[in-house]
Motif scaffolding. Sequence first.
Motif, PDB file in Angstrom:
ATOM      1  N   MET A 191      15.854   3.563  -1.759  1.00  0.00           N
ATOM      2  CA  MET A 191      15.675   3.737  -0.323  1.00  0.00           C
ATOM      3  C   MET A 191      14.804   2.633   0.269  1.00  0.00           C
ATOM      4  O   MET A 191      15.028   2.168   1.387  1.00  0.00           O
ATOM      5  CB  MET A 191      15.038   5.101  -0.033  1.00  0.00           C
ATOM      6  CG  MET A 191      14.907   5.413   1.445  1.00  0.00           C
ATOM      7  SD  MET A 191      13.999   6.929   1.786  1.00  0.00           S
ATOM      8  CE  MET A 191      12.327   6.409   1.439  1.00  0.00           C
ATOM      9  N   THR A 192      13.814   2.181  -0.494  1.00  0.00           N
ATOM     10  CA  THR A 192      12.876   1.180   0.019  1.00  0.00           C
ATOM     11  C   THR A 192      13.493  -0.210   0.106  1.00  0.00           C
ATOM     12  O   THR A 192      13.043  -1.029   0.898  1.00  0.00           O
ATOM     13  CB  THR A 192      11.639   1.120  -0.884  1.00  0.00           C
ATOM     14  OG1 THR A 192      12.070   0.990  -2.244  1.00  0.00           O
ATOM     15  CG2 THR A 192      10.811   2.384  -0.746  1.00  0.00           C
ATOM     16  N   SER A 193      14.486  -0.499  -0.710  1.00  0.00           N
ATOM     17  CA  SER A 193      15.214  -1.784  -0.700  1.00  0.00           C
ATOM     18  C   SER A 193      14.281  -2.991  -0.619  1.00  0.00           C
ATOM     19  O   SER A 193      14.468  -3.899   0.192  1.00  0.00           O
ATOM     20  CB  SER A 193      16.222  -1.818   0.460  1.00  0.00           C
ATOM     21  OG  SER A 193      15.605  -1.596   1.715  1.00  0.00           O
ATOM     22  N   ILE A 212      12.123  -4.122  12.993  1.00  0.00           N
ATOM     23  CA  ILE A 212      11.345  -5.356  12.845  1.00  0.00           C
ATOM     24  C   ILE A 212      11.562  -5.985  11.475  1.00  0.00           C
ATOM     25  O   ILE A 212      11.639  -7.210  11.338  1.00  0.00           O
ATOM     26  CB  ILE A 212       9.848  -5.076  13.086  1.00  0.00           C
ATOM     27  CG1 ILE A 212       9.596  -4.847  14.580  1.00  0.00           C
ATOM     28  CG2 ILE A 212       8.975  -6.225  12.581  1.00  0.00           C
ATOM     29  CD1 ILE A 212       8.207  -4.336  14.891  1.00  0.00           C
ATOM     30  N   ILE A 213      11.678  -5.145  10.444  1.00  0.00           N
ATOM     31  CA  ILE A 213      11.810  -5.707   9.098  1.00  0.00           C
ATOM     32  C   ILE A 213      13.252  -5.741   8.608  1.00  0.00           C
ATOM     33  O   ILE A 213      13.631  -6.604   7.809  1.00  0.00           O
ATOM     34  CB  ILE A 213      10.911  -4.938   8.094  1.00  0.00           C
ATOM     35  CG1 ILE A 213      10.676  -5.796   6.854  1.00  0.00           C
ATOM     36  CG2 ILE A 213      11.503  -3.582   7.745  1.00  0.00           C
ATOM     37  CD1 ILE A 213      10.024  -7.139   7.135  1.00  0.00           C
ATOM     38  N   LEU A 214      14.103  -4.832   9.082  1.00  0.00           N
ATOM     39  CA  LEU A 214      15.480  -4.801   8.582  1.00  0.00           C
ATOM     40  C   LEU A 214      16.344  -5.898   9.194  1.00  0.00           C
ATOM     41  O   LEU A 214      17.268  -6.393   8.539  1.00  0.00           O
ATOM     42  CB  LEU A 214      16.106  -3.434   8.851  1.00  0.00           C
ATOM     43  CG  LEU A 214      15.601  -2.297   7.960  1.00  0.00           C
ATOM     44  CD1 LEU A 214      16.146  -0.963   8.431  1.00  0.00           C
ATOM     45  CD2 LEU A 214      15.978  -2.541   6.498  1.00  0.00           C
ATOM     46  N   TYR A 238       7.203  -7.381   4.044  1.00  0.00           N
ATOM     47  CA  TYR A 238       8.294  -6.405   4.051  1.00  0.00           C
ATOM     48  C   TYR A 238       7.773  -5.018   3.700  1.00  0.00           C
ATOM     49  O   TYR A 238       8.050  -4.042   4.402  1.00  0.00           O
ATOM     50  CB  TYR A 238       9.379  -6.819   3.055  1.00  0.00           C
ATOM     51  CG  TYR A 238      10.529  -5.836   2.987  1.00  0.00           C
ATOM     52  CD1 TYR A 238      11.675  -6.030   3.743  1.00  0.00           C
ATOM     53  CD2 TYR A 238      10.453  -4.691   2.188  1.00  0.00           C
ATOM     54  CE1 TYR A 238      12.722  -5.123   3.704  1.00  0.00           C
ATOM     55  CE2 TYR A 238      11.485  -3.778   2.146  1.00  0.00           C
ATOM     56  CZ  TYR A 238      12.616  -3.992   2.898  1.00  0.00           C
ATOM     57  OH  TYR A 238      13.640  -3.082   2.865  1.00  0.00           O
ATOM     58  N   ARG A 239       7.014  -4.923   2.616  1.00  0.00           N
ATOM     59  CA  ARG A 239       6.536  -3.608   2.174  1.00  0.00           C
ATOM     60  C   ARG A 239       5.616  -2.969   3.212  1.00  0.00           C
ATOM     61  O   ARG A 239       5.685  -1.761   3.464  1.00  0.00           O
ATOM     62  CB  ARG A 239       5.808  -3.730   0.838  1.00  0.00           C
ATOM     63  CG  ARG A 239       6.725  -4.113  -0.306  1.00  0.00           C
ATOM     64  CD  ARG A 239       6.018  -4.044  -1.632  1.00  0.00           C
ATOM     65  NE  ARG A 239       6.896  -4.435  -2.726  1.00  0.00           N
ATOM     66  CZ  ARG A 239       6.742  -4.060  -3.984  1.00  0.00           C
ATOM     67  NH1 ARG A 239       5.729  -3.284  -4.320  1.00  0.00           N
ATOM     68  NH2 ARG A 239       7.580  -4.455  -4.915  1.00  0.00           N
ATOM     69  N   THR A 240       4.750  -3.774   3.800  1.00  0.00           N
ATOM     70  CA  THR A 240       3.807  -3.239   4.787  1.00  0.00           C
ATOM     71  C   THR A 240       4.541  -2.657   5.991  1.00  0.00           C
ATOM     72  O   THR A 240       4.279  -1.524   6.419  1.00  0.00           O
ATOM     73  CB  THR A 240       2.842  -4.346   5.252  1.00  0.00           C
ATOM     74  OG1 THR A 240       2.140  -4.863   4.119  1.00  0.00           O
ATOM     75  CG2 THR A 240       1.844  -3.798   6.262  1.00  0.00           C
TER      76      THR A 240
END
Length: 260
Positions: free
Chosen positions: A131-133, A201-203, A222-224
């Motif tokens: 899910m986190t990709s 914003i990240i995808l 990305y993780r943040t």
Amino acid sequence: MSQATTYRTCPRSGLQFEANAEKLMVANAVTAVVFLLLGGILAIGVVLTRWPAIHWLEASTFYQVLTAHGIDMLIFWIIFFEIAVLYFCSSTLLRCRLATPRLAWLAFALMLIGAVTNNIAVYQGASSVMMTSYVPMMAAPSFYLGLILFAVGALIACFVFLGTLVVAKRDKTYQGSVPLVTFGAITACIIAVFTIASGAIILIPTYLLSVGLIDRVDPLVYRTIWWAFGHSSQQINVAAHLSIWYAVAAIAFGAKPMSE
């Protein structure tokens, strides 16, 4: 369309349902339950594989199933159902028409297309990124595109909800402050807007990376930002659930809060 043909009064609860809002509530709620059911079925595969005595699925299939399970249960089911709750808490509880029903149907279509597109990408086998990709693990472009379409649709639905609040205020369908249940839905909507914006914003840059238009997305960034999306999506669930509990108590037992 006349008032008589637009509204329906529930004989049991006495609540007034506007036709467009009711159809959208049903569509979003039923779709939510379908994804909940799908995620639950996939969970069986996860459990039976983690059970050492059975170890049902091969590693590649396990992560494919786990990816679909996580997204269906923690994103699609929750947000589809929350949109149904938002329409109920605005149009039904405030006894007003739904603002811009055509945009609401567009929102539902984008969410459904996005969710299906994402699931297809996972089942095709090239997007078992959980899910986190997390980057630099990359999924198929359609995996990210599906999530982006879903997010855009959900964001539109949130603004339809906010627009419905404006309609109710303008038409003076209630007095004083909004009901506590509606206030809880407003809280869920505010969290949802932040959540969806964080995801976008990240995808979006990750999608651009997947199609080769940019060279790199920083893994730490990305993780943040992703977890601003991931954690907040659960808080949508919390706020919506609290609203529903108050609504059930009021509708089923006639309970009233001590203070609005």
